[in-house]
Write an enzyme that holds these catalytic residues in place. Structure first.
Site, PDB file in Angstrom:
ATOM      1  CE  LYS A 198      11.704  19.396 -10.462  1.00  0.00           C
ATOM      2  NZ  LYS A 198      10.429  20.024 -11.052  1.00  0.00           N
ATOM      3  CB  SER A 253      13.401  22.591 -14.529  1.00  0.00           C
ATOM      4  OG  SER A 253      12.315  23.580 -14.569  1.00  0.00           O
ATOM      5  CD  GLU A 269       8.934  12.379 -15.308  1.00  0.00           C
ATOM      6  OE1 GLU A 269       7.859  13.017 -15.387  1.00  0.00           O
ATOM      7  OE2 GLU A 269       9.948  13.051 -15.110  1.00  0.00           O
ATOM      8  CG  HIS A 327      -1.648  -1.314   1.607  1.00  0.00           C
ATOM      9  ND1 HIS A 327      -2.812  -1.585   0.887  1.00  0.00           N
ATOM     10  CD2 HIS A 327      -1.298  -2.333   2.252  1.00  0.00           C
ATOM     11  CE1 HIS A 327      -3.282  -2.659   1.221  1.00  0.00           C
ATOM     12  NE2 HIS A 327      -2.315  -3.428   1.801  1.00  0.00           N
TER      13      HIS A 327
END
Ligand code: ARG
Length: 468
Positions: free
Chosen positions: A290, A284, A297, A163
């Site tokens: 970043k 970024s 992704e 979970h």
């Protein structure tokens, strides 16, 4: 691209009195995407011609010419010198037209005892064999990377989750080998798909077979197929093998998306379990701090189109009457994109995985948090004669005490630990450490470092043994 004043298709135009509409010619053509099967088409034609000569259906002079013409075409295509034409519709007719241009009437004899229907089915099967081999190549590179990393991290302790909540400590090597098991099944599914598709449609001709004394066994053998397809109607209409590959790819994409997701989470500032290599990340344009896990992704995102291609293929075949229908021309683009997308994803991950750095300190610290050894305490009580349900209750209360005292279970004093059960003695502290917890799960398939070492050896053996 097209010229509507041109004579209609020279290979089937006999009964036609007008040229195809220009737009429709483009709508109908497949050469823009099926030319990627050109070498498979030539291989099929070489085998078919050899068989025709052996059976005395064509003269050996004609077949020699056909062979040398096809080999020249193969060169032309390899060198980029071949002129592809939409007027000639597909890869098959482009090659045949060029053959006739090169060798004359013998070229027109190649299509004896054959149809584009068995030809295209053969080409796709040949093409998929090669595609599966290269997918497996990338997949196995990725599996190698996982095994090597698992070997390095065999005793690195991290939190295990259910979970997405801290559950029990596990070893990072064990987690990586869980991924290996997923990929091993993908490898076996690819192999299984390859085995099932390895039958030759050649000789089925348009749908019913042919009146010439052909030898289907021989063409199958020349093309390294295991045997000829058993039924001519099925041979030209079946695309199960293409659906199967799309389905294997969809499952594999699902696996990669799960790995991608974990890597993305682990790479975040909040987790910091791993460092992804800079060359597999991007920055970024606005936030200078970043380092984004774009590659993971993208792999996660590409799962959508790979699933979509499976659905497209299933729907394409739905309700199609026997035998060949032109609908089937629509099988190629989804199939090819499914292959290309998966090859690219596997290649990206195969390159990235060996450079993943585990942040062992943080993994260890977080493994200790969240009372991850609570089950170990319960097991300890059971081994001392307490019933499991009672043990569960005792540990629950002990956890509540630790929460109140804002400390970990192994930071409670012995007397605190004895508050709910007098069977607890000094030896409990060995059980409450994360090391004790993982080492205790020392059975086949368990997370103990000793088991990870054995599993690494087995994984390596798999990679060296099961090539085919
Ligand atoms: N381009 C066609 C395809 O991909 C080849 C077979 C065409 N056969 C036919 N009878 N029109 O399916």
């Amino acid at each position: 691209m097209t010229d509507s004043n041109k004579k209609t298709n020279q290979q089937w135009g006999g009964r036609f009195s007008e040229s195809m509409d220009g737009f429709i010619l483009d709508f109908n053509e497949s050469v823009s995407f099926d030319r990627r099967m050109a070498f498979d088409d030539i291989a099929g034609s070489l085998a078919h011609a050899t068989m025709l000569a052996e059976q005395g259906i064509l003269s050996s002079e004609d077949v020699e010419k056909i062979h040398s013409g096809l080999k020249q075409i193969r060169e032309e295509i390899a060198n980029g010198a071949f002129h592809w034409s939409a007027e000639l519709e597909d890869v098959h007719m482009n090659i045949e037209a060029r053959l006739t241009e090169l060798i004359g009437i013998a070229g027109k004899r190649l299509h004896t005892g054959r149809s584009r229907n068995d030809q295209v089915a053969t080409d796709i099967r040949l093409h998929l064999r090669g595609a599966i081999d290269s997918l497996r190549e990338y997949l196995r590179q990725m599996m190698h990377g996982l095994v090597d990393l698992a070997e390095q991290e065999y005793n690195t302790i991290m939190p295990g989750f259910t979970h997405l909540q801290s559950a029990q400590p596990v070893t990072f090597g064990h987690h990586l080998l869980a991924w290996f098991e997923m990929l091993k099944r993908d490898d076996q599914r690819l192999l299984d798909c390859r085995r099932r598709l390895n039958q030759s449609p050649l000789g089925a001709a348009a749908l019913a077979g042919t009146t010439y004394p052909i030898n289907r066994q021989r063409t199958a053998e020349l093309l390294d197929f295991d045997k000829p397809c058993a039924n001519s109607l099925d041979a030209v209409s079946d695309r199960d093998f293409a659906i199967e590959l799309c389905s294997v790819n969809a499952i594999m994409a699902m696996h990669l998306s799960r790995m991608a997701e974990e890597l993305i989470v682990w790479n975040s500032v909040q987790f910091q379990f791993v460092d992804l290599p800079d060359r597999f990340c991007t920055g970024s344009s606005i936030m200078p701090q970043k380092k984004n896990p774009d590659i993971a992704e993208l792999v996660r995102g590409k799962t959508g189109r790979v699933y979509g291609h499976l659905m497209a293929m299933l729907t394409l075949m739905k309700s199609q009457p026997l035998a060949y229908n032109k609908d089937n021309q629509e099988d190629k683009e989804p199939l090819f994109d499914s292959i290309d997308t998966m090859a690219a994803c596997l290649r990206a991950f195969a390159g990235m995985i060996p450079h993943i750095r585990a942040n062992r300190k943080i993994m260890h610290q977080t493994a200790k948090a969240g009372f991850a050894t609570a089950t170990d305490l319960a097991d300890y009580l059971v081994k001392k004669g307490v019933a499991f349900r009672d043990a569960h209750e005792i540990v629950g209360k002990t956890v509540a005490l630790a929460i109140a005292k804002q400390c970990a279970l192994d930071e409670l004093s012995l007397s605190d630990l004895q508050a709910y059960s007098e069977v607890i003695t000094e030896d409990v502290f060995a059980v409450l450490t994360v090391e004790g917890s993982v080492n205790a799960r020392n059975h086949f398939g368990g997370t103990a470092p000793a088991q990870v070492k054995t599993a690494v050896a087995k994984a390596k053996a798999y990679l060296t043994q099961s090539q085919s």
